[in-house]
Each structure stands twice: as structure tokens, then as C-alpha cells.
Design a protein around this motif. Sequence first.
Motif, PDB file in Angstrom:
ATOM      1  N   ASP A  13       0.830  -1.199   0.000  1.00  0.00           N
ATOM      2  CA  ASP A  13       0.000   0.000   0.000  1.00  0.00           C
ATOM      3  C   ASP A  13       0.868   1.256   0.000  1.00  0.00           C
ATOM      4  O   ASP A  13       0.604   2.214  -0.731  1.00  0.00           O
ATOM      5  CB  ASP A  13      -0.931  -0.012   1.217  1.00  0.00           C
ATOM      6  CG  ASP A  13      -1.950   1.106   1.184  1.00  0.00           C
ATOM      7  OD1 ASP A  13      -2.496   1.395   0.100  1.00  0.00           O
ATOM      8  OD2 ASP A  13      -2.202   1.702   2.258  1.00  0.00           O
ATOM      9  N   PHE A  14       1.927   1.245   0.787  1.00  0.00           N
ATOM     10  CA  PHE A  14       2.855   2.377   0.839  1.00  0.00           C
ATOM     11  C   PHE A  14       3.468   2.641  -0.531  1.00  0.00           C
ATOM     12  O   PHE A  14       3.496   3.780  -1.004  1.00  0.00           O
ATOM     13  CB  PHE A  14       3.941   2.112   1.887  1.00  0.00           C
ATOM     14  CG  PHE A  14       5.105   3.057   1.827  1.00  0.00           C
ATOM     15  CD1 PHE A  14       4.927   4.420   2.015  1.00  0.00           C
ATOM     16  CD2 PHE A  14       6.381   2.586   1.581  1.00  0.00           C
ATOM     17  CE1 PHE A  14       6.004   5.298   1.961  1.00  0.00           C
ATOM     18  CE2 PHE A  14       7.467   3.452   1.528  1.00  0.00           C
ATOM     19  CZ  PHE A  14       7.276   4.813   1.718  1.00  0.00           C
ATOM     20  N   ILE A  15       3.951   1.596  -1.195  1.00  0.00           N
ATOM     21  CA  ILE A  15       4.576   1.778  -2.507  1.00  0.00           C
ATOM     22  C   ILE A  15       3.553   2.285  -3.521  1.00  0.00           C
ATOM     23  O   ILE A  15       3.853   3.173  -4.324  1.00  0.00           O
ATOM     24  CB  ILE A  15       5.243   0.474  -3.001  1.00  0.00           C
ATOM     25  CG1 ILE A  15       6.334   0.025  -2.024  1.00  0.00           C
ATOM     26  CG2 ILE A  15       5.806   0.650  -4.416  1.00  0.00           C
ATOM     27  CD1 ILE A  15       7.423   1.053  -1.744  1.00  0.00           C
ATOM     28  N   ALA A  16       2.328   1.768  -3.476  1.00  0.00           N
ATOM     29  CA  ALA A  16       1.284   2.232  -4.400  1.00  0.00           C
ATOM     30  C   ALA A  16       0.998   3.723  -4.207  1.00  0.00           C
ATOM     31  O   ALA A  16       0.828   4.470  -5.178  1.00  0.00           O
ATOM     32  CB  ALA A  16       0.007   1.415  -4.211  1.00  0.00           C
ATOM     33  N   ARG A  17       0.952   4.155  -2.967  1.00  0.00           N
ATOM     34  CA  ARG A  17       0.691   5.576  -2.686  1.00  0.00           C
ATOM     35  C   ARG A  17       1.921   6.448  -2.962  1.00  0.00           C
ATOM     36  O   ARG A  17       1.806   7.615  -3.308  1.00  0.00           O
ATOM     37  CB  ARG A  17       0.279   5.744  -1.227  1.00  0.00           C
ATOM     38  CG  ARG A  17      -1.056   5.140  -0.887  1.00  0.00           C
ATOM     39  CD  ARG A  17      -1.286   5.199   0.614  1.00  0.00           C
ATOM     40  NE  ARG A  17      -2.462   4.504   1.031  1.00  0.00           N
ATOM     41  CZ  ARG A  17      -3.450   5.082   1.721  1.00  0.00           C
ATOM     42  NH1 ARG A  17      -3.378   6.349   2.038  1.00  0.00           N
ATOM     43  NH2 ARG A  17      -4.493   4.378   2.087  1.00  0.00           N
ATOM     44  N   LEU A  18       3.099   5.873  -2.764  1.00  0.00           N
ATOM     45  CA  LEU A  18       4.340   6.609  -2.942  1.00  0.00           C
ATOM     46  C   LEU A  18       4.708   6.801  -4.407  1.00  0.00           C
ATOM     47  O   LEU A  18       5.290   7.822  -4.769  1.00  0.00           O
ATOM     48  CB  LEU A  18       5.478   5.865  -2.226  1.00  0.00           C
ATOM     49  CG  LEU A  18       6.874   6.466  -2.356  1.00  0.00           C
ATOM     50  CD1 LEU A  18       6.963   7.765  -1.562  1.00  0.00           C
ATOM     51  CD2 LEU A  18       7.930   5.467  -1.874  1.00  0.00           C
ATOM     52  N   TRP A  19       4.385   5.831  -5.239  1.00  0.00           N
ATOM     53  CA  TRP A  19       4.876   5.811  -6.626  1.00  0.00           C
ATOM     54  C   TRP A  19       4.645   7.128  -7.371  1.00  0.00           C
ATOM     55  O   TRP A  19       5.554   7.599  -8.065  1.00  0.00           O
ATOM     56  CB  TRP A  19       4.278   4.627  -7.372  1.00  0.00           C
ATOM     57  CG  TRP A  19       4.874   4.417  -8.730  1.00  0.00           C
ATOM     58  CD1 TRP A  19       4.235   4.493  -9.928  1.00  0.00           C
ATOM     59  CD2 TRP A  19       6.237   4.085  -9.034  1.00  0.00           C
ATOM     60  NE1 TRP A  19       5.104   4.229 -10.955  1.00  0.00           N
ATOM     61  CE2 TRP A  19       6.343   3.977 -10.431  1.00  0.00           C
ATOM     62  CE3 TRP A  19       7.373   3.887  -8.258  1.00  0.00           C
ATOM     63  CZ2 TRP A  19       7.543   3.677 -11.072  1.00  0.00           C
ATOM     64  CZ3 TRP A  19       8.572   3.590  -8.893  1.00  0.00           C
ATOM     65  CH2 TRP A  19       8.644   3.488 -10.288  1.00  0.00           C
ATOM     66  N   PRO A  20       3.498   7.786  -7.255  1.00  0.00           N
ATOM     67  CA  PRO A  20       3.344   9.068  -7.959  1.00  0.00           C
ATOM     68  C   PRO A  20       4.309  10.154  -7.468  1.00  0.00           C
ATOM     69  O   PRO A  20       4.638  11.073  -8.223  1.00  0.00           O
ATOM     70  CB  PRO A  20       1.897   9.474  -7.658  1.00  0.00           C
ATOM     71  CG  PRO A  20       1.205   8.213  -7.290  1.00  0.00           C
ATOM     72  CD  PRO A  20       2.247   7.353  -6.626  1.00  0.00           C
TER      73      PRO A  20
END
Length: 195
Positions: free
Chosen positions: A86-93
Motif C-alpha cells: 500500500d505504501f509503494i502504491a501511494r508513494l509511486w506518484p
Amino acid sequence: MSESRGLTQTRDRILDVAIETLGLNPDAGMAEVAAAAGVVRRTVYGYFPTRAELVHALTERAVTEIAGVLTASTSSDRAADEEWADFIARLWPLVHRYRVLVALRRGEFGKDIHALLGPVETMLADLVQRGQDQEVFGRHLPADVLSQVAWSAVFAIADNDVSGTSFGVAAPTVTSLLMLGVPEPRALTLAERRP
């Protein structure tokens, strides 16, 4: 609009332009930042008297945003591998915006950037330690080192995807989860759940 608000907006605009300018050329100077922002150099120097202070302000902004994303991703009682995904998904942008800090961290500003990122790195190490305690992450490295390895992989992928279109969020999610010791089928499942 109040004068204070106008000053804040100008400062924020300079930071927005600086991150773009430095993203294209980490060695860009204050004159290039000023030109890209459509202001004179004196205006940039009025907010940031040195290039070091500009980089410091950019790093503080990145830390605030990244810590916010990490806090939002780890505020539940889910398994640590789910929280990491979840962190990586939110961080990617955001990664593409702040990937320049990786390049700047290798240079003269490294010590300052490293110090400012300390709280984020501690939060990541805590998440990885929790994952090791839950036995969803490997124990092949200590939590603080393992979190750095997985975290760095995300920025390495972003650095090779300058346009932001070559890799979707699945690439850094799966790669970092594999580095954390998550089995590939589980990593793929977690990545598929993300937007």
C-alpha cells in the motif's frame, strides 16, 4: 490575497519548479531555477540564499509528503507486507518528483539529506521489523538494512523510468517485496490489488 499568502505561493512555485529543473539536471544552478520559474535570480535568492538551502527545503517537503504517505499506509492492523504494498502504491506518484534527491544525496548535500530522511528511514525500518516479527519478511538482513535495500530499489526503478510511463506501480511493488523476502506469488497478488 494577503502578502504572506502571496509569498508562500511564490516560495512553493519556486520549489515546484526547482524539483523539476533539478530532476532534469541535478547540477542546475539557481539561475536555471529562476529562469524556469519566470523570476529573477534575486527572487530565488530572497527565499533560498544558497543552493544548499533550496535543496534542504526540497528535502523537507519530500520528507513531509513521504512520511504522510507512510503513516497513512501503516495505520491499520494489516500484515506488514500488505502495508508495504500500500505504501509503494501511494508513494509511486511522488517518487518521480523526488528521485533527484537520490542523485543529490550522493553529492555535497548527502549528509543533510540523509539527516532529514532519518525519521522516514526509521519508520520504514520499524515496518520491516514488524514484518520480520510477523514472519512475512525475510531475516536475511537486519530490518534497518533490509528496509534501505527495498526502499532504494523503488527509487532505482523510478530513476530508470524518467518519463514515468515505462513501469507501472506493480514493478516497484513486486521488486521491493521480493527483496524483503516475500514469496513471488504473494508479491504478485499484493501488487495486483493496487491501482
